[in-house]
Scaffold this active site. Sequence first.
Site, mmCIF file in Angstrom:
data_model
loop_
_atom_site.group_PDB
_atom_site.id
_atom_site.type_symbol
_atom_site.label_atom_id
_atom_site.label_comp_id
_atom_site.label_asym_id
_atom_site.label_seq_id
_atom_site.Cartn_x
_atom_site.Cartn_y
_atom_site.Cartn_z
ATOM 1 C CG ASP A 1 166.618 50.614 -18.402
ATOM 2 O OD1 ASP A 1 165.417 50.389 -18.642
ATOM 3 O OD2 ASP A 1 167.427 51.028 -19.257
ATOM 4 C CG HIS B 1 169.740 49.452 -23.507
ATOM 5 N ND1 HIS B 1 169.776 50.781 -23.837
ATOM 6 C CD2 HIS B 1 169.058 48.831 -24.493
ATOM 7 C CE1 HIS B 1 169.134 50.960 -24.988
ATOM 8 N NE2 HIS B 1 168.688 49.789 -25.404
ATOM 9 C CG HIS C 1 162.375 45.316 -22.691
ATOM 10 N ND1 HIS C 1 161.799 45.149 -23.931
ATOM 11 C CD2 HIS C 1 163.551 45.945 -22.914
ATOM 12 C CE1 HIS C 1 162.602 45.633 -24.859
ATOM 13 N NE2 HIS C 1 163.679 46.118 -24.272
ATOM 14 C CE LYS D 1 162.340 49.344 -25.624
ATOM 15 N NZ LYS D 1 163.601 49.649 -24.966
ATOM 16 C CG ASN E 1 160.678 46.136 -27.971
ATOM 17 O OD1 ASN E 1 160.895 44.936 -27.920
ATOM 18 N ND2 ASN E 1 161.576 47.011 -28.394
ATOM 19 C CB SER F 1 166.577 44.903 -23.852
ATOM 20 O OG SER F 1 167.956 45.049 -24.069
ATOM 21 C CD GLU G 1 168.970 46.193 -19.613
ATOM 22 O OE1 GLU G 1 168.129 45.465 -20.167
ATOM 23 O OE2 GLU G 1 169.988 46.599 -20.193
HETATM 24 C C1 LIG Z 1 164.761 50.362 -25.311
HETATM 25 C C2 LIG Z 1 165.582 50.535 -24.100
HETATM 26 C C3 LIG Z 1 166.022 51.794 -23.701
HETATM 27 C C4 LIG Z 1 165.826 53.017 -24.551
HETATM 28 O O1 LIG Z 1 164.512 53.444 -24.563
HETATM 29 P P1 LIG Z 1 164.016 54.324 -25.799
HETATM 30 O O2 LIG Z 1 162.753 54.916 -25.286
HETATM 31 O O3 LIG Z 1 163.804 53.379 -26.925
HETATM 32 O O4 LIG Z 1 165.067 55.337 -26.066
HETATM 33 C C5 LIG Z 1 166.699 51.901 -22.519
HETATM 34 N N1 LIG Z 1 166.970 50.818 -21.768
HETATM 35 C C6 LIG Z 1 166.589 49.584 -22.135
HETATM 36 C C7 LIG Z 1 166.916 48.427 -21.261
HETATM 37 C C8 LIG Z 1 165.897 49.399 -23.321
HETATM 38 O O5 LIG Z 1 165.536 48.181 -23.715
#
Ligand SMILES: *Cc1c(COP(=O)(O)O)cnc(C)c1O
Length: 387
Positions: free
Chosen positions: A201, A129, A204, A235, A43, A176, A172
């Site tokens: 969230d 997620h 990505h 990411k 990522n 993801s 999101e």
């Molecule tokens: C990767 C991810 C997370 C977690 O983030 P980290 O920094 O890896 O703990 C949270 N939400 C989504 C949608 C993700 O893809």
Amino acid sequence: MMWKSVLQQLTRDHLLRELSVIDSTCGPIMSLNGQDILLFASNDYLGLANHPHLKLAACKAIDQFGVGAGASRLVSGTLRPHHELELALAQFFQEDAALALSSGYATNIGIIPNLITPEGLILADRLCHASLIDGCRLSRASLRVFDHNDMDHLKVLLAKRPRNRPTLIVTEGVFSMDGDLAPLAELAHLAKEYDATLLIDDAHGTGVMGPTGRGTLEHFGVKSANIIHMGTLSKALGTSGGFITGTNDFIDYAINTARSFIYSTAPPPAIAAAAHAALGVILQEPERRTRLWRNREYMYQGLRGMGCHLTNTESPILPIIVNHPELAMKMSLELRQKGLFIPAIRPPTVPKGTSRLRITVTAEHSTAQIDSSLAAIQHVGQSLRLL
Ligand SMILES: *Cc1c(COP(=O)(O)O)cnc(C)c1O
């Protein structure tokens, strides 16, 4: 022992997970078991994890501040790099303030329980997620799921509840495991109409989406007072950590209530310094995002052209749906034998019957590397009768 039978069952179901140890940076060519392998799984969309500016910033911070922060942020762990990163995040996202936590996971489980009371209602997208779902569960509010990106379904659930019941909608920006986008304009509109808070969230989307990389909200041109924006440093920003942005009051509230922030040692100052440098690179090197999207388009058209069953992706996440976990594992393994690392994603990460190969492209892939991966995917796909 119960774990033995669990492991046996996972193995029978082709759902056992194992770790691969890498002896290099995270791509695009990495070293696995002494062999070079082409990675389409990271990522690190902009190739910042190995960028000289980030490495230099981290080394300088280690020189000045040491490796560990020594305490939680509220005790004696807030070092200058943490403070400066948060100022830079606030400025980058054009908000009053920001708070950085040790991971995206810690951010979601720390923030969500304070956005809603146990008497409230959370409406979450079906494909949210695990960290979002865990945060929702910790809140002890009732949790209802709406069908993926289905605004009609969400509207029904909103209309059904008592008007004054506190409500949080969770989704999101970029999903993801599917790579598609949430309809943020419609979500923001519904949240306003029904007096709900909307948490996005954008793990990505951060650094990837929008004309200047500010994320999926920028992509859709959405801004609203009842939206809580969360993103990650782990990411496209090439480092580690999660963050939220918002008003000074909201960030003060989070500092005083987020348990994963309060009761956990501050992230290493070198990571904060490197993440700060990453924001600079995103502004100074927009050509990285141009290359990312050019590569994404090239790979997407190639996969479509050979008849792969893709999701409705609109991002550099390009999942090929193969349904059965055994088939996904087989395809991933055969690709690995051809020098390609593309992971099989299986339940419970994705719903049953939707196992997939999850390809991610980055700014660092060359056209030749994408061409060779397309050839290998076609060859393996045909030999397994998927294409
Ligand atoms: C990767 C991810 C997370 C977690 O983030 P980290 O920094 O890896 O703990 C949270 N939400 C989504 C949608 C993700 O893809």
